[in-house]
Design an enzyme around this catalytic site. Sequence first.
Site, PDB file in Angstrom:
ATOM      1  N   ASP A   1      52.482  43.514  29.986  1.00 53.80           N
ATOM      2  CA  ASP A   1      51.551  44.513  29.443  1.00 53.80           C
ATOM      3  C   ASP A   1      51.177  44.226  27.999  1.00 53.80           C
ATOM      4  OD1 ASP A   1      51.619  45.943  31.824  1.00 53.80           O
ATOM      5  OD2 ASP A   1      53.211  47.287  31.137  1.00 53.80           O
TER       6      ASP A   1
ATOM      7  N   ARG B   1      46.219  39.015  41.575  1.00 51.54           N
ATOM      8  CA  ARG B   1      46.736  39.146  42.942  1.00 51.54           C
ATOM      9  C   ARG B   1      45.612  39.151  43.954  1.00 51.54           C
ATOM     10  NH1 ARG B   1      50.841  43.823  40.940  1.00 51.54           N
ATOM     11  NH2 ARG B   1      52.627  42.502  40.377  1.00 51.54           N
TER      12      ARG B   1
ATOM     13  N   CYS C   1      44.359  40.916  31.567  1.00 47.58           N
ATOM     14  CA  CYS C   1      44.723  41.302  32.927  1.00 47.58           C
ATOM     15  C   CYS C   1      43.511  41.385  33.844  1.00 47.58           C
ATOM     16  CB  CYS C   1      45.478  42.630  32.912  1.00 47.58           C
ATOM     17  SG  CYS C   1      44.437  44.061  32.603  1.00 47.58           S
TER      18      CYS C   1
ATOM     19  N   ARG D   1      52.161  54.026  45.045  1.00 48.51           N
ATOM     20  CA  ARG D   1      51.598  52.903  45.790  1.00 48.51           C
ATOM     21  C   ARG D   1      52.325  52.681  47.114  1.00 48.51           C
ATOM     22  NH1 ARG D   1      49.828  48.409  41.218  1.00 48.51           N
ATOM     23  NH2 ARG D   1      49.646  49.850  39.485  1.00 48.51           N
TER      24      ARG D   1
END
Length: 300
Positions: free
Chosen positions: A80, A126, A236, A149
Amino acid sequence: MSTLKLGTRKSLLAMTQSGMVADALTEATGRAVELVGITTEGDVNKALLAQIGGTGVFVNRLREEILAGTVDFAVHSLKDLPTSPAEGIELVALPPRHDHRDALCGPCRLADLPVGAKVGTGSPRRVAQLRALRPDLEVVPIRGNADTRLAKVTDGELDAVVLANAGLTRIGRTGQVGELFEPELMLPAPGQGALAVECRTGDAELIELLRVLDDPDTRAAVTAERTVLAVLEAGCSAPVGAFARVENEVLSLTAAVVSLDGASQIRLSASGHPERAVELGRELAAQLFDQGADKLMEAP
């Protein structure tokens, strides 16, 4: 001795990770540590990270509290953390890294999911690698904590989700893992599985105290990975994966840039002495650029 104040996000994972660091510091130095929960922009804004700035949304508020003196230091998930330094803040320790791998959470392995299965992730990295492995999948953007999730799978909304295995392990949620992706299949985010400890620059006594938490092999590995990310000027929102490890005083680094549709990728490796972590990352990033990585990152 006064109790040290450790700033942390309030999520279960963040509090668990910070508690691990606090316990390690107390065991090593005898100093008591108090966790101070702080709400960050990433906790309030539920849009996809790539849409709200990604790197920094879970970090900036904690850094403000450090600079204000409200807390003495903070613990972050390293992935992060922006790659550019923050004024007045020092990345003082990188504790031993935990599992770097991504985990497919669902009833089976990726190869056994039915054609057109719905797989959830909020990470472009991903998304790109999932599509490279299984172009037939429907990749669904999701946000939320691990339990939110995972519930999308148990409730039947999704067939599987992809999460970092380190986080699942730390909070005891590995029961739904159907497959762990080795880096040969899916490269993790730079720094994935590692924690970062930050404090005020110039606080010599505290810096010296916190350095007991630092692991040299972890620092070399994640420095190489994050250098690739920094040179590529990617965050990201870019489909970039990287993983490095140190074995027998040799640092091995692999990085890849993958188009979001999964159709094209550039994947390269290099190795060298751990003390050359920055140089190794820069050299590999330059090679990725030479082979057209910038075009893949810009592709829709």
